[in-house]
Design an enzyme around this catalytic site. Structure first.
Site, PDB file in Angstrom:
ATOM      1  N   CYS A   2     -57.838  34.906 -21.353  1.00 32.70           N
ATOM      2  CA  CYS A   2     -58.713  34.808 -22.303  1.00 32.70           C
ATOM      3  C   CYS A   2     -60.011  35.733 -21.936  1.00 32.70           C
ATOM      4  CB  CYS A   2     -59.800  33.926 -22.503  1.00 32.70           C
ATOM      5  SG  CYS A   2     -59.521  32.426 -23.301  1.00 32.70           S
ATOM      6  N   ARG A  27     -53.830  39.991 -20.021  1.00 33.69           N
ATOM      7  CA  ARG A  27     -54.018  38.803 -19.260  1.00 33.69           C
ATOM      8  C   ARG A  27     -53.576  38.160 -19.611  1.00 33.69           C
ATOM      9  NH1 ARG A  27     -59.783  39.470 -16.799  1.00 33.69           N
ATOM     10  NH2 ARG A  27     -59.759  37.145 -17.390  1.00 33.69           N
ATOM     11  N   TRP A  73     -57.278  32.027 -25.183  1.00 29.12           N
ATOM     12  CA  TRP A  73     -55.641  31.713 -24.268  1.00 29.12           C
ATOM     13  C   TRP A  73     -55.703  30.402 -25.087  1.00 29.12           C
ATOM     14  CZ3 TRP A  73     -54.503  28.736 -20.051  1.00 29.12           C
ATOM     15  CH2 TRP A  73     -53.038  28.546 -19.845  1.00 29.12           C
ATOM     16  N   ASN A  99     -65.444  32.830 -22.596  1.00 23.85           N
ATOM     17  CA  ASN A  99     -64.060  32.408 -21.706  1.00 23.85           C
ATOM     18  C   ASN A  99     -64.736  31.467 -21.234  1.00 23.85           C
ATOM     19  OD1 ASN A  99     -62.898  34.681 -22.466  1.00 23.85           O
ATOM     20  ND2 ASN A  99     -62.640  35.611 -20.840  1.00 23.85           N
ATOM     21  N   GLY A 100     -63.283  30.156 -20.574  1.00 25.74           N
ATOM     22  CA  GLY A 100     -63.960  28.839 -19.989  1.00 25.74           C
ATOM     23  C   GLY A 100     -64.037  28.054 -20.251  1.00 25.74           C
ATOM     24  N   GLU A 480     -40.981  32.772  -3.847  1.00 24.22           N
ATOM     25  CA  GLU A 480     -41.305  34.073  -4.349  1.00 24.22           C
ATOM     26  C   GLU A 480     -40.048  34.402  -5.191  1.00 24.22           C
ATOM     27  OE1 GLU A 480     -43.563  34.923  -5.441  1.00 24.22           O
ATOM     28  OE2 GLU A 480     -42.961  36.408  -6.793  1.00 24.22           O
ATOM     29  N   LYS A 484     -40.489  34.080  -9.467  1.00 25.39           N
ATOM     30  CA  LYS A 484     -39.819  35.341  -9.778  1.00 25.39           C
ATOM     31  C   LYS A 484     -38.880  34.886 -11.587  1.00 25.39           C
ATOM     32  CE  LYS A 484     -43.428  37.106  -9.776  1.00 25.39           C
ATOM     33  NZ  LYS A 484     -44.169  37.187  -9.086  1.00 25.39           N
ATOM     34  N   GLU A 487     -40.514  32.781 -13.975  1.00 25.11           N
ATOM     35  CA  GLU A 487     -41.493  33.336 -15.017  1.00 25.11           C
ATOM     36  C   GLU A 487     -41.095  33.923 -16.200  1.00 25.11           C
ATOM     37  OE1 GLU A 487     -44.610  34.884 -11.871  1.00 25.11           O
ATOM     38  OE2 GLU A 487     -46.067  34.208 -12.893  1.00 25.11           O
ATOM     39  N   HIS A 503     -30.233  16.813   2.581  1.00 22.52           N
ATOM     40  CA  HIS A 503     -31.141  15.811   2.562  1.00 22.52           C
ATOM     41  C   HIS A 503     -30.818  15.235   0.756  1.00 22.52           C
ATOM     42  CE1 HIS A 503     -31.264  15.514   6.898  1.00 22.52           C
ATOM     43  NE2 HIS A 503     -32.057  17.157   6.768  1.00 22.52           N
ATOM     44  N   LYS A 601     -52.890  36.434 -17.261  1.00 27.90           N
ATOM     45  CA  LYS A 601     -52.528  37.475 -16.088  1.00 27.90           C
ATOM     46  C   LYS A 601     -53.773  36.435 -14.687  1.00 27.90           C
ATOM     47  CE  LYS A 601     -51.940  41.038 -13.023  1.00 27.90           C
ATOM     48  NZ  LYS A 601     -50.563  40.661 -12.551  1.00 27.90           N
TER      49      LYS A 601
HETATM   50  C1  AGP Z   1     -47.456  34.956 -10.548  1.00 26.23           C
HETATM   51  O1  AGP Z   1     -46.030  35.892 -10.731  1.00 26.23           O
HETATM   52  C2  AGP Z   1     -48.035  34.716 -11.229  1.00 26.23           C
HETATM   53  N1  AGP Z   1     -48.205  34.921 -12.058  1.00 26.23           N
HETATM   54  C3  AGP Z   1     -49.062  33.806 -10.689  1.00 26.23           C
HETATM   55  O2  AGP Z   1     -48.288  32.980  -9.416  1.00 26.23           O
HETATM   56  C4  AGP Z   1     -50.105  34.260  -9.945  1.00 26.23           C
HETATM   57  O3  AGP Z   1     -49.471  34.861  -8.969  1.00 26.23           O
HETATM   58  C5  AGP Z   1     -51.312  33.280  -9.325  1.00 26.23           C
HETATM   59  O4  AGP Z   1     -51.483  32.695 -10.656  1.00 26.23           O
HETATM   60  C6  AGP Z   1     -52.076  34.075  -8.540  1.00 26.23           C
HETATM   61  O5  AGP Z   1     -52.881  34.840  -9.580  1.00 26.23           O
HETATM   62  P1  AGP Z   1     -53.952  35.785  -8.312  1.00 26.23           P
HETATM   63  O6  AGP Z   1     -53.369  36.833  -7.252  1.00 26.23           O
HETATM   64  O7  AGP Z   1     -54.828  36.402  -9.295  1.00 26.23           O
HETATM   65  O8  AGP Z   1     -55.010  34.947  -7.554  1.00 26.23           O
END
Ligand code: AGP
Length: 606
Positions: A2, A27, A73, A99-100, A480, A484, A487, A503, A601
């Site tokens: 948000c 965001r 959001w 927001n929150g 990672e 990626k 996502e 295993h 974001k």
């Molecule tokens: C990364 O591609 C993600 N969108 C997500 O995991 C992100 O790294 C995580 O939410 C942490 O965000 P920050 O680095 O702003 O704390």
């Protein structure tokens, strides 16, 4: 997640609000809305979908120089027009953006409903609008304070009231909120990005703080109504540099920007003579650095994986036990905070709620926290005792790329600083520095291989499910890579330690499930090749991310070769083709790459 923008000044509010909201789009959100105070009362417009859909639905001219806007959001209730913000009181007099999450929203709803209040949304935010409107305080500030005294949870709010049409009252508790100070105009925003077009002079609100803004002044105060007398600070205009630079997507632009951004990050921070890093912002002298017996890294999602890469660097170079833990879990297990542990919070946004809560948990128990943070002046940066700014520049794509590379480099520099006050020799320090200096050129070489990486990615995108495997240093790289890939491509991608396959997960291997194997040229190459053999023997298709000279041969259907650096720094380069691979897989599938479904974001809620 948000976003909030508010305006009070001499211009027409609507264009300012719409432009601010579009700058917050990155965001992640699912609906948007604005409320403007006009001579005819409050005019509220809300829409499911993009800010441009909201803009297209607005009537030609909406008079009014005071207003608030929001990108939502969904948390409480689905993404519908009724649930979009601003939320208003029953008589339409009070409008709120938030927001929150209000934790006690359902009990407050029940109580208000029993008093005859009719709710028109499923949101927790609507409760605030009714509480403010129902307050008997004589001022808007008093009414907001009344409302806040009844709610628990996290919030950043901006409130307008037809009875006080000259002002916005804002409050922060756990979600970021900033005031922008202009010339006969003032702004409220959840993120600097919404302000940079208008002013470079900002005031960061702290948790528990409120503010009143009118066109000519701002006042900040505590919940006890004591003035907190904040002075504006100047923000870096680099924040405005958020163009696509000829790329189709921010994710692509941000991946390919890394040679330049990494060079910028390293500038002035490497000390060749002593083989160490210059990190003044740490606020830690050699004696303090030597005193730490352990390092605990806290971050979420990809930042956590970058933390795992960092922990390995710190153990290898400084020989201090180091580990990374998801910040989102940390505070729930009542962690033991040790005085001789260095806690490191790592975050691109500096606003991730879970990471910020972890920082507070450490500090509440007397621990020492430094931040590896990208956004200057963000909550985590301000609440940490010191830190290393990542200087990656603004990152817009939800899928983080360059910020992670910068995090890993930040950890390498921290490892140098911790190592050189211990047993790391000057020559080893200088070896790492030379490796760091080679990174920009080597990243360029990887970028040159993009057509080949794209071809491999398109092929992988056809599979519904993938494995990513790695060993020791290579495991966080695999994690990672899988993160990626899932996502942005929405494919099921799972990371495993190569050693763990036999295993259990090996049962899943067949020709339909490809595996991306991280196979660096290091002391574990033979072991990694053996894992590949086990997969190939079961008909599994393999893609190797490897170094020149590693004999992946016929084992892999395709291999992507990255330049070799120092072993401790290799994970940084091995990650980059995985970023390009995820991007091209998503591109071939036609997904909304910069704003993947369901994601935001900055995750500013728990
Ligand atoms: C990364 O591609 C993600 N969108 C997500 O995991 C992100 O790294 C995580 O939410 C942490 O965000 P920050 O680095 O702003 O704390």
């Amino acid at each position: 997640m948000c976003g909030i923008v508010g305006y009070v000044g001499s211009q027409s509010a609507v264009p300012v609000l719409v432009e601010g909201l579009s700058r917050l789009e990155y965001r992640g959100y699912d609906s948007a809305g604005i409320a403007v105070l006009s001579a005819k009362g409050t005019r509220v417009f809300r829409k499911v979908g993009r800010v441009r859909d909201l803009e297209a639905s607005l009537p030609g001219r909406i008079a009014g120089k005071v207003g608030i806007g929001h990108t939502r959001w969904a948390t409480h209730g689905p993404a519908t027009q009724d649930n979009a913000h601003p939320q208003t009181s029953a008589d339409g007099r009070v409008s709120v953006v938030h927001n929150g999450i209000i934790d006690n929203a359902s009990s407050l709803r029940e109580r208000l409903a029993a008093q005859g209040v009719k709710f028109t949304s499923d949101t927790d935010t609507e409760v605030i609008a009714h509480l403010v409107a129902g307050s008997e305080a004589g001022t808007l500030e008093g009414a907001v304070l009344d409302a806040l005294s009844r709610i628990t949870g996290t919030y950043a709010i901006a409130v307008i009231d037809e009875r006080r049409p000259d002002r916005i009252v804002a409050a922060r508790n756990g979600s970021p909120l900033i005031l922008g100070v202009g010339d006969r105009e003032m702004f409220v925003a959840s993120d600097l990005a919404a302000l940079v077009r208008h002013t470079t002079s900002v005031v960061h609100l702290d948790d528990g703080e409120l503010a009143t803004v009118t066109s000519s002044e701002f006042r900040t105060f505590s919940r006890d109504e004591e003035n907190t007398a904040k002075s504006p600070t100047s923000i870096d205009l680099e924040t405005d540099d958020v163009g696509l630079d000829g790329h189709q997507h921010y994710m692509h632009s941000e991946i390919l920007e890394q040679p330049t951004s990494v060079e910028r990050m390293l500038r002035g921070r490497l000390d060749d003579r002593f083989g160490t890093a210059r990190l003044d912002g740490l606020n830690l002298g050699p004696r303090q650095l030597r005193g730490f017996r352990r390092v605990k890294i806290l971050g979420c999602g990809s930042a956590y994986y970058a933390g795992q890469i960092g922990a390995a660097m710190i153990e290898e170079l400084a020989r201090i036990p180091a580990d990374a833990e998801p910040a989102s879990e940390f505070r729930y297990r009542n962690p033991i905070i040790e005085p001789d542990t260095l806690y490191v919070a790592v975050s691109q946004s500096g606003e991730t709620a879970d990471t910020a809560f972890a920082v507070r948990e450490v500090k509440r128990k007397g621990g020492q926290v430094i931040g590896l943070v990208n956004v200057v002046g963000s909550a985590i940066a301000r609440e940490s005792d010191g830190g290393i700014y990542l200087h990656a520049g603004p990152e817009i794509a939800v899928a983080s790329t360059k910020a992670l590379t910068h995090m890993a480099i930040g950890f390498a520099m921290l490892a140098l600083s911790l190592g050189r006050v211990r047993d790391l020799s000057i020559s080893d320090g200088q070896r790492i520095i030379a490796g760091l200096r080679s990174l920009p050129g080597q990243i360029l070489q990887i970028a040159d291989d993009e057509p080949h990486i794209a071809e491999v990615a398109r092929d992988l995108a056809a599979a519904p499910s993938l494995f990513f495997i790695g060993r020791v240093r290579g495991f966080p790289v695999a994690r990672e890579g899988a993160q990626k890939f899932k996502e942005v491509s929405y494919r099921h991608a799972e990371a495993y330690q190569a050693s763990e396959l036999k295993h259990g997960p090996l049962a899943l291997i067949d020709e339909s499930l490809p595996t991306v194997a991280i196979v660096p040229d290091d002391e574990l190459t033979e072991r990694n090749l053996a894992s590949m053999q086990q997969i190939a023997a079961r008909g599994g298709r393999l893609v190797a991310i490897t170094h020149p000279g590693v004999a992946v041969g016929a084992l892999a259907a395709a291999s992507i070769t990255v330049p070799k650096n120092e072993p401790e720094l290799d994970p940084i380069l091995l990650t980059i083709p995985l970023q390009l691979m995820a991007y091209h897989a998503a591109l071939s599938l036609g997904h909304d790459i910069d704003k993947p479904r369901n994601l935001a974001k900055s995750v500013t809620v728990e």
